[in-house]
Design a protein around this motif. Structure first.
Motif, PDB file in Angstrom:
ATOM      1  N   TYR A  68     -13.448  13.880 -13.392  1.00 44.80           N
ATOM      2  CA  TYR A  68     -13.995  12.629 -13.913  1.00 44.80           C
ATOM      3  C   TYR A  68     -15.423  12.833 -14.421  1.00 44.80           C
ATOM      4  CZ  TYR A  68     -10.233  10.345 -11.233  1.00 44.80           C
ATOM      5  OH  TYR A  68      -9.021   9.951 -10.722  1.00 44.80           O
ATOM      6  N   GLU A  69     -15.872  11.895 -15.227  1.00 46.50           N
ATOM      7  CA  GLU A  69     -17.270  11.858 -15.638  1.00 46.50           C
ATOM      8  C   GLU A  69     -18.043  11.024 -14.612  1.00 46.50           C
ATOM      9  OE1 GLU A  69     -18.612  13.453 -18.209  1.00 46.50           O
ATOM     10  OE2 GLU A  69     -16.646  14.272 -18.755  1.00 46.50           O
ATOM     11  N   LYS A  70     -19.304  11.333 -14.427  1.00 42.80           N
ATOM     12  CA  LYS A  70     -20.122  10.540 -13.508  1.00 42.80           C
ATOM     13  C   LYS A  70     -20.232   9.111 -14.034  1.00 42.80           C
ATOM     14  CE  LYS A  70     -24.631  10.412 -11.153  1.00 42.80           C
ATOM     15  NZ  LYS A  70     -24.017  10.158  -9.845  1.00 42.80           N
ATOM     16  N   GLU A  71     -20.044   8.158 -13.152  1.00 47.45           N
ATOM     17  CA  GLU A  71     -20.063   6.732 -13.456  1.00 47.45           C
ATOM     18  C   GLU A  71     -18.916   6.310 -14.383  1.00 47.45           C
ATOM     19  OE1 GLU A  71     -23.934   5.480 -14.707  1.00 47.45           O
ATOM     20  OE2 GLU A  71     -24.891   6.110 -12.838  1.00 47.45           O
ATOM     21  N   GLU A  72     -17.900   7.146 -14.490  1.00 44.32           N
ATOM     22  CA  GLU A  72     -16.704   6.769 -15.256  1.00 44.32           C
ATOM     23  C   GLU A  72     -16.025   5.581 -14.574  1.00 44.32           C
ATOM     24  OE1 GLU A  72     -12.426   8.702 -16.741  1.00 44.32           O
ATOM     25  OE2 GLU A  72     -14.004   9.992 -15.960  1.00 44.32           O
ATOM     26  N   LYS A  73     -15.562   4.635 -15.349  1.00 41.14           N
ATOM     27  CA  LYS A  73     -14.842   3.487 -14.817  1.00 41.14           C
ATOM     28  C   LYS A  73     -13.346   3.734 -14.955  1.00 41.14           C
ATOM     29  CE  LYS A  73     -18.542   0.178 -15.807  1.00 41.14           C
ATOM     30  NZ  LYS A  73     -18.931  -1.069 -16.519  1.00 41.14           N
ATOM     31  N   ILE A  74     -12.636   3.607 -13.845  1.00 38.45           N
ATOM     32  CA  ILE A  74     -11.207   3.886 -13.842  1.00 38.45           C
ATOM     33  C   ILE A  74     -10.442   2.724 -13.224  1.00 38.45           C
ATOM     34  CG2 ILE A  74     -11.551   6.379 -13.778  1.00 38.45           C
ATOM     35  CD1 ILE A  74     -11.054   6.342 -10.788  1.00 38.45           C
ATOM     36  N   SER A  75      -9.172   2.618 -13.572  1.00 36.25           N
ATOM     37  CA  SER A  75      -8.323   1.539 -13.071  1.00 36.25           C
ATOM     38  C   SER A  75      -7.318   2.111 -12.065  1.00 36.25           C
ATOM     39  CB  SER A  75      -7.574   0.870 -14.231  1.00 36.25           C
ATOM     40  OG  SER A  75      -6.718  -0.155 -13.759  1.00 36.25           O
ATOM     41  N   ILE A  76      -7.449   1.697 -10.810  1.00 36.69           N
ATOM     42  CA  ILE A  76      -6.592   2.192  -9.728  1.00 36.69           C
ATOM     43  C   ILE A  76      -6.078   0.994  -8.924  1.00 36.69           C
ATOM     44  CG2 ILE A  76      -6.440   3.668  -7.699  1.00 36.69           C
ATOM     45  CD1 ILE A  76      -7.065   5.293 -10.125  1.00 36.69           C
ATOM     46  N   PRO A  77      -4.776   0.941  -8.605  1.00 37.12           N
ATOM     47  CA  PRO A  77      -4.231  -0.187  -7.845  1.00 37.12           C
ATOM     48  C   PRO A  77      -4.727  -0.229  -6.398  1.00 37.12           C
ATOM     49  CG  PRO A  77      -2.495   1.041  -8.970  1.00 37.12           C
ATOM     50  CD  PRO A  77      -3.727   1.881  -9.025  1.00 37.12           C
ATOM     51  N   ILE A  78      -4.838  -1.416  -5.858  1.00 40.47           N
ATOM     52  CA  ILE A  78      -5.105  -1.604  -4.439  1.00 40.47           C
ATOM     53  C   ILE A  78      -3.958  -2.401  -3.842  1.00 40.47           C
ATOM     54  CG2 ILE A  78      -7.623  -1.521  -4.657  1.00 40.47           C
ATOM     55  CD1 ILE A  78      -7.581  -4.619  -4.406  1.00 40.47           C
ATOM     56  N   ALA A  79      -3.749  -2.247  -2.538  1.00 41.21           N
ATOM     57  CA  ALA A  79      -2.726  -3.020  -1.830  1.00 41.21           C
ATOM     58  C   ALA A  79      -3.063  -2.973  -0.343  1.00 41.21           C
ATOM     59  CB  ALA A  79      -1.331  -2.448  -2.086  1.00 41.21           C
ATOM     60  N   HIS A  80      -3.910  -3.886   0.103  1.00 44.41           N
ATOM     61  CA  HIS A  80      -4.329  -3.858   1.496  1.00 44.41           C
ATOM     62  C   HIS A  80      -4.816  -5.226   1.969  1.00 44.41           C
ATOM     63  CE1 HIS A  80      -8.086  -2.633  -0.782  1.00 44.41           C
ATOM     64  NE2 HIS A  80      -8.508  -3.706  -0.140  1.00 44.41           N
ATOM     65  N   GLY A  81      -4.736  -5.392   3.286  1.00 40.25           N
ATOM     66  CA  GLY A  81      -5.251  -6.601   3.911  1.00 40.25           C
ATOM     67  C   GLY A  81      -6.455  -6.299   4.780  1.00 40.25           C
ATOM     68  N   LEU A  87     -11.468  13.271   2.063  1.00 38.21           N
ATOM     69  CA  LEU A  87     -11.717  12.034   1.309  1.00 38.21           C
ATOM     70  C   LEU A  87     -10.834  10.916   1.825  1.00 38.21           C
ATOM     71  CD1 LEU A  87     -12.821  10.370  -1.149  1.00 38.21           C
ATOM     72  CD2 LEU A  87     -10.895  11.278  -2.456  1.00 38.21           C
ATOM     73  N   GLY A  88     -11.454   9.777   2.081  1.00 40.55           N
ATOM     74  CA  GLY A  88     -10.702   8.579   2.418  1.00 40.55           C
ATOM     75  C   GLY A  88     -10.984   7.527   1.366  1.00 40.55           C
ATOM     76  N   MET A  89      -9.947   6.871   0.867  1.00 42.92           N
ATOM     77  CA  MET A  89     -10.125   5.822  -0.140  1.00 42.92           C
ATOM     78  C   MET A  89      -9.052   4.757   0.038  1.00 42.92           C
ATOM     79  SD  MET A  89      -8.906   7.906  -3.579  1.00 42.92           S
ATOM     80  CE  MET A  89      -9.232   6.509  -4.674  1.00 42.92           C
ATOM     81  N   MET A  90      -9.409   3.500  -0.175  1.00 43.26           N
ATOM     82  CA  MET A  90      -8.441   2.417  -0.051  1.00 43.26           C
ATOM     83  C   MET A  90      -7.545   2.280  -1.280  1.00 43.26           C
ATOM     84  SD  MET A  90      -8.506   1.351   2.959  1.00 43.26           S
ATOM     85  CE  MET A  90      -7.328   0.016   2.749  1.00 43.26           C
ATOM     86  N   PRO A  91      -8.046   2.403  -2.501  1.00 40.46           N
ATOM     87  CA  PRO A  91      -7.178   2.304  -3.681  1.00 40.46           C
ATOM     88  C   PRO A  91      -6.148   3.446  -3.715  1.00 40.46           C
ATOM     89  CG  PRO A  91      -9.455   1.956  -4.281  1.00 40.46           C
ATOM     90  CD  PRO A  91      -9.469   2.495  -2.885  1.00 40.46           C
ATOM     91  N   HIS A  92      -5.072   3.241  -4.481  1.00 41.53           N
ATOM     92  CA  HIS A  92      -3.932   4.161  -4.523  1.00 41.53           C
ATOM     93  C   HIS A  92      -3.886   4.979  -5.820  1.00 41.53           C
ATOM     94  CE1 HIS A  92      -1.592   2.673  -0.999  1.00 41.53           C
ATOM     95  NE2 HIS A  92      -2.284   1.556  -1.223  1.00 41.53           N
ATOM     96  N   PRO A  93      -4.502   6.162  -5.875  1.00 44.26           N
ATOM     97  CA  PRO A  93      -4.440   6.984  -7.089  1.00 44.26           C
ATOM     98  C   PRO A  93      -3.033   7.483  -7.402  1.00 44.26           C
ATOM     99  CG  PRO A  93      -5.383   8.240  -5.280  1.00 44.26           C
ATOM    100  CD  PRO A  93      -5.307   6.812  -4.817  1.00 44.26           C
ATOM    101  N   GLU A  94      -2.187   7.613  -6.363  1.00 45.39           N
ATOM    102  CA  GLU A  94      -0.817   8.081  -6.580  1.00 45.39           C
ATOM    103  C   GLU A  94       0.031   7.062  -7.335  1.00 45.39           C
ATOM    104  OE1 GLU A  94      -0.313   5.692  -2.784  1.00 45.39           O
ATOM    105  OE2 GLU A  94      -1.908   6.732  -3.890  1.00 45.39           O
ATOM    106  N   ARG A  95      -0.456   5.831  -7.421  1.00 46.18           N
ATOM    107  CA  ARG A  95       0.245   4.793  -8.170  1.00 46.18           C
ATOM    108  C   ARG A  95      -0.349   4.623  -9.568  1.00 46.18           C
ATOM    109  NH1 ARG A  95       0.938  -0.039  -3.605  1.00 46.18           N
ATOM    110  NH2 ARG A  95       2.256   1.159  -2.164  1.00 46.18           N
ATOM    111  N   ALA A  96      -1.196   5.572  -9.951  1.00 48.11           N
ATOM    112  CA  ALA A  96      -1.818   5.527 -11.280  1.00 48.11           C
ATOM    113  C   ALA A  96      -1.834   6.944 -11.866  1.00 48.11           C
ATOM    114  CB  ALA A  96      -3.230   4.971 -11.195  1.00 48.11           C
TER     115      ALA A  96
END
Length: 227
Positions: free
Chosen positions: A130-143, A189-198
């Motif tokens: 990625y580029e630094k400060e790149e904006k990307i679209s990644i799905p979330i699905a959490h409560g 790395l821990g992240m809430m959004p789902h990169p595997e769905r994008a």
């Protein structure tokens, strides 16, 4: 490169990760049941999203005691890439592999949609594509994706440039808009959004594929090219 996809009782994003690695990335992947006690044959470890053990007590609080977690910790200590997504992130927090905790979303509702992320640090083994400060679209699905840590921990995360992804549209109230963090060594790395769905345009975004490509590229440069 061979990826282990850990499966806990209640995991529901394990197939998504498996297909992302096999079909889109073109690398090896294998499901590993949580009761197993050996991860020595794998180069990277993936903890998927879902509701491990039904999210009883607290999200990830029971899964952290699964037999496989001793091996996950060992892999992390050895410097292998370890990625925890959504419930996987919660498990990493409960296991002490990452600092902080998860609270219920600020709006007290489950949120499922595409979210804008900002790549704050593109110098980790998970983000170099990625580029630094790149904006990307990644799905979330959490409560329960409202990341929290105390002030001292937040200072350490900032000073060590360990905040990898932030939300551009904070959907859950996470402190400092945090969406993903790494450990001090930079291999967990821990992240809430789902990169595997994008990972394919047909899914609405292919922005997540770069994360997996980053893992492979950096692993090969470290363990294949260097040798």
């Amino acid at each position: 490169m061979k990826f282990a996809v850990i499966v806990f009782p209640g995991s529901n994003c394990d197939a998504d990760l498996y297909c992302a690695v096999k079909d889109e990335l073109g690398e090896e992947a294998e499901y590993v049941w949580h009761a197993e006690e050996d991860l020595s044959g794998f180069d990277a470890i993936l903890l998927p999203g879902g509701f491990s053990y039904g999210d009883y007590l607290r999200s990830g609080s029971i899964a952290r005691f699964s037999s496989i977690m001793k091996e996950v910790k060992k892999a992390a200590e050895e410097g292998k890439p370890v990625l925890g997504i959504c419930n996987g992130f919660q498990i990493l927090l409960e296991a002490g592999l990452l600092p902080g905790a998860m609270k219920v979303n600020e709006g007290l509702k489950f949120s499922c949609r595409h979210s804008e992320l900002i790549v704050l640090n593109n110098q980790t083994m998970f983000s170099t594509a990625y580029e630094k400060e790149e904006k990307i679209s990644i799905p979330i699905a959490h409560g329960e994706g409202n990341y929290y840590c105390d002030e001292e921990t937040l200072k350490e995360l900032k000073a060590g440039e360990r905040i990898v992804f932030t939300y551009g549209d904070n959907p859950n109230g996470s402190i400092e808009d945090i969406a993903g963090i790494v450990n001090e060594k930079g291999n967990v790395l821990g992240m809430m959004p789902h990169p595997e769905r994008a990972v394919d345009a047909i899914l609405g975004s292919a922005d997540g594929l770069k994360l997996f490509q980053s893992i492979v590229k950096n692993w090969r440069e470290t363990y294949v090219t260097a040798s």
